[in-house]
Design a protein around this motif. Structure first.
Motif, mmCIF file in Angstrom:
data_model
loop_
_atom_site.group_PDB
_atom_site.id
_atom_site.type_symbol
_atom_site.label_atom_id
_atom_site.label_comp_id
_atom_site.label_asym_id
_atom_site.label_seq_id
_atom_site.Cartn_x
_atom_site.Cartn_y
_atom_site.Cartn_z
ATOM 1 N N MET A 134 56.981 -4.530 48.171
ATOM 2 C CA MET A 134 56.511 -4.306 49.535
ATOM 3 C C MET A 134 55.640 -3.055 49.577
ATOM 4 N N ASP A 135 54.507 -3.159 50.290
ATOM 5 C CA ASP A 135 53.580 -2.026 50.390
ATOM 6 C C ASP A 135 54.126 -0.917 51.277
ATOM 7 N N SER A 136 54.982 -1.294 52.217
ATOM 8 C CA SER A 136 55.456 -0.297 53.168
ATOM 9 C C SER A 136 56.905 -0.583 53.558
ATOM 10 N N ALA A 137 57.523 0.423 54.146
ATOM 11 C CA ALA A 137 58.900 0.292 54.617
ATOM 12 C C ALA A 137 59.055 1.211 55.822
ATOM 13 N N VAL A 138 60.242 1.219 56.391
ATOM 14 C CA VAL A 138 60.484 2.082 57.549
ATOM 15 C C VAL A 138 61.339 3.281 57.115
ATOM 16 N N ASP A 139 60.899 4.473 57.500
ATOM 17 C CA ASP A 139 61.697 5.677 57.281
ATOM 18 C C ASP A 139 62.885 5.601 58.244
ATOM 19 N N ARG A 140 64.091 5.538 57.702
ATOM 20 C CA ARG A 140 65.244 5.293 58.574
ATOM 21 C C ARG A 140 65.553 6.472 59.493
ATOM 22 N N TYR A 141 65.002 7.635 59.201
ATOM 23 C CA TYR A 141 65.278 8.800 60.052
ATOM 24 C C TYR A 141 64.272 8.958 61.187
ATOM 25 N N THR A 142 63.015 8.586 60.919
ATOM 26 C CA THR A 142 62.002 8.772 61.958
ATOM 27 C C THR A 142 61.628 7.464 62.630
ATOM 28 N N GLY A 143 61.948 6.322 61.992
ATOM 29 C CA GLY A 143 61.545 5.030 62.544
ATOM 30 C C GLY A 143 60.095 4.693 62.241
ATOM 31 N N GLN A 144 59.396 5.599 61.563
ATOM 32 C CA GLN A 144 57.979 5.355 61.281
ATOM 33 C C GLN A 144 57.788 4.481 60.055
ATOM 34 N N ILE A 145 56.718 3.688 60.086
ATOM 35 C CA ILE A 145 56.372 2.907 58.907
ATOM 36 C C ILE A 145 55.732 3.837 57.886
ATOM 37 N N VAL A 146 56.220 3.755 56.661
ATOM 38 C CA VAL A 146 55.716 4.607 55.592
ATOM 39 C C VAL A 146 55.042 3.707 54.561
ATOM 40 N N GLY A 185 66.511 6.494 51.896
ATOM 41 C CA GLY A 185 65.907 6.794 53.194
ATOM 42 C C GLY A 185 65.010 5.715 53.773
ATOM 43 N N TYR A 186 64.929 4.542 53.110
ATOM 44 C CA TYR A 186 63.954 3.541 53.555
ATOM 45 C C TYR A 186 64.580 2.179 53.763
ATOM 46 N N ILE A 187 64.123 1.501 54.794
ATOM 47 C CA ILE A 187 64.651 0.169 55.107
ATOM 48 C C ILE A 187 63.502 -0.826 55.276
ATOM 49 N N CYS A 188 63.833 -2.100 55.077
ATOM 50 C CA CYS A 188 62.842 -3.174 55.190
ATOM 51 C C CYS A 188 62.253 -3.224 56.607
ATOM 52 N N ARG A 189 60.942 -3.434 56.681
ATOM 53 C CA ARG A 189 60.275 -3.549 57.978
ATOM 54 C C ARG A 189 60.731 -4.785 58.736
ATOM 55 N N GLY A 190 61.103 -5.822 57.967
ATOM 56 C CA GLY A 190 61.442 -7.087 58.606
ATOM 57 C C GLY A 190 62.887 -7.171 59.069
ATOM 58 N N CYS A 191 63.814 -6.767 58.187
ATOM 59 C CA CYS A 191 65.229 -7.017 58.508
ATOM 60 C C CYS A 191 66.098 -5.767 58.486
ATOM 61 N N GLY A 192 65.551 -4.645 58.064
ATOM 62 C CA GLY A 192 66.318 -3.407 58.153
ATOM 63 C C GLY A 192 67.287 -3.131 57.014
ATOM 64 N N VAL A 193 67.299 -3.960 55.952
ATOM 65 C CA VAL A 193 68.178 -3.618 54.819
ATOM 66 C C VAL A 193 67.554 -2.464 54.033
ATOM 67 N N MET A 194 68.416 -1.730 53.322
ATOM 68 C CA MET A 194 67.915 -0.620 52.530
ATOM 69 C C MET A 194 67.034 -1.144 51.394
ATOM 70 N N VAL A 195 65.887 -0.497 51.182
ATOM 71 C CA VAL A 195 65.012 -0.880 50.070
ATOM 72 C C VAL A 195 64.765 0.346 49.193
ATOM 73 N N ASN A 196 64.366 0.070 47.962
ATOM 74 C CA ASN A 196 64.281 1.119 46.963
ATOM 75 C C ASN A 196 62.836 1.603 46.782
ATOM 76 N N PRO A 197 62.569 2.900 47.007
ATOM 77 C CA PRO A 197 61.221 3.410 46.742
ATOM 78 C C PRO A 197 61.003 3.557 45.230
ATOM 79 N N VAL A 198 59.912 2.997 44.692
ATOM 80 C CA VAL A 198 59.667 3.039 43.243
ATOM 81 C C VAL A 198 58.233 3.450 42.912
ATOM 82 N N SER A 199 58.053 3.861 41.652
ATOM 83 C CA SER A 199 56.727 4.193 41.077
ATOM 84 C C SER A 199 56.027 5.368 41.739
ATOM 85 N N PHE A 200 56.801 6.292 42.294
ATOM 86 C CA PHE A 200 56.142 7.410 42.980
ATOM 87 C C PHE A 200 55.959 8.632 42.092
ATOM 88 N N GLU A 201 56.576 8.631 40.889
ATOM 89 C CA GLU A 201 56.394 9.780 40.016
ATOM 90 C C GLU A 201 55.012 9.710 39.373
#
Ligand code: ZN
Length: 298
Positions: free
Chosen positions: A1-13, A28-44
């Motif tokens: 997924m290209d984006s997700a929701v920051d669970r603390y601010t509600g903003q799309i990241v 800290g991130y949840i699916c935009r569609g259903c709100g399950v926790m998703v894993n942020p990857v490849s950011f290093e």
């Protein structure tokens, strides 16, 4: 997924924003569609692909989540118009609103997730009962991604403060490829990134584009982005430089693979210099982004 929701601010990241977030909160991130926790990857820094979000094996998407359907829709939309008489079958950003980065847009602890609830902005139902969600973007990136992903649906409504036009096609304007032109109105402009490395000088980043004034098959005067980074933190400047560098490499890889129509496109909102119209000054990092692929036409 290209984006997700920051669970603390509600903003799309957007995935790319993870380059700028330190440390990244793995929970800290949840699916935009259903709100399950998703894993942020490849950011290093050592990763070759852009940062993105992945489903956790232990936390699959809800059965009604439309995020995976969205990927199928994009594959179809690259080839044909997907808007029908019933409307547009997905959700899309219809507005840009720059929010103070320190400002929280949702109350911490408030319920988040649930269909449509996490995407912010307004949603409207239709006679078929299917929800068509229009949401508010806080950087130009999701808007630019929508522009690339839905080339035949660019009549979708879009409003960007200060920019001329009411839909994607009108708001986003490709620069003239062979000449320097004065643009009387503000737009989200787009042009291919040049292969020369951006210049990182104190207080500024200079980015050459591969459109501009040509003579005898030579680009004599390219359009340039003059990014005013004088008030930025080192981390913010680094974030923009990383995106430019990753995009430049992506463009070269596509060219090496013989994919001539795929380029790295720089989208930006900038002030064209009246004395030197080849230059556009950009000072907000949220108003610049690079995406690699075919720009397509409507
Ligand atoms: Zn989901």
């Amino acid at each position: 997924m290209d984006s997700a929701v920051d669970r603390y601010t509600g903003q799309i990241v957007d995935g790319e924003q993870l380059w700028y977030i330190d440390p990244v909160d793995k929970e800290g991130y949840i699916c935009r569609g259903c709100g399950v926790m998703v894993n942020p990857v490849s950011f290093e820094a050592h990763h070759k692909v852009r940062p993105h979000f992945k489903e956790l094996p232990s936390k699959p998407h809800e059965s009604w989540c439309d995020v995976e359907g969205e990927e199928k829709l994009v594959a179809k939309a690259r080839k044909e118009r997907v808007t029908t008489q019933v409307g547009f079958p997905g959700s899309f950003p219809s507005k840009l609103q720059l929010v103070d980065e320190r400002e929280k847009v949702a109350i911490p602890g408030a319920p988040i997730g649930g269909k449509g609830a996490s995407s912010g902005g307004s949603s409207s139902g239709t006679a078929t009962g299917k929800t068509h969600t229009q949401w508010t973007a806080h950087t130009i990136r999701p808007i630019c991604r929508t522009y690339i992903n839905f080339p035949k649906d660019r009549d979708l409504p879009l409003s960007v403060p200060g920019a001329d036009g009411n839909n994607y096609d009108e708001v986003i304007r490709k620069l003239v490829s062979q000449d320097i032109v004065v643009y009387p109105k503000q737009h989200i402009f787009v042009a291919p990134l040049s292969w020369s490395k951006p210049k990182d000088i104190p207080g500024k980043i200079i980015v050459e584009l591969s459109y501009g004034f040509w003579a005898n098959k030579k680009l004599l005067s390219p359009y340039r982005l003059v990014i005013d980074s004088s008030s930025w933190s080192a981390a913010k400047k680094n974030y923009v430089l990383t995106e430019l560098e990753v995009s430049r490499k992506e463009a070269k890889e596509r060219a090496d693979a013989g994919k001539k129509s795929e380029k790295s496109w720089v989208f930006f909102v900038g002030q064209q210099e009246s004395t030197n119209p080849s230059d556009f000054v950009v000072s907000d990092h949220r108003l610049i982004c690079c995406l690699t692929g075919e720009l397509g036409n409507g």
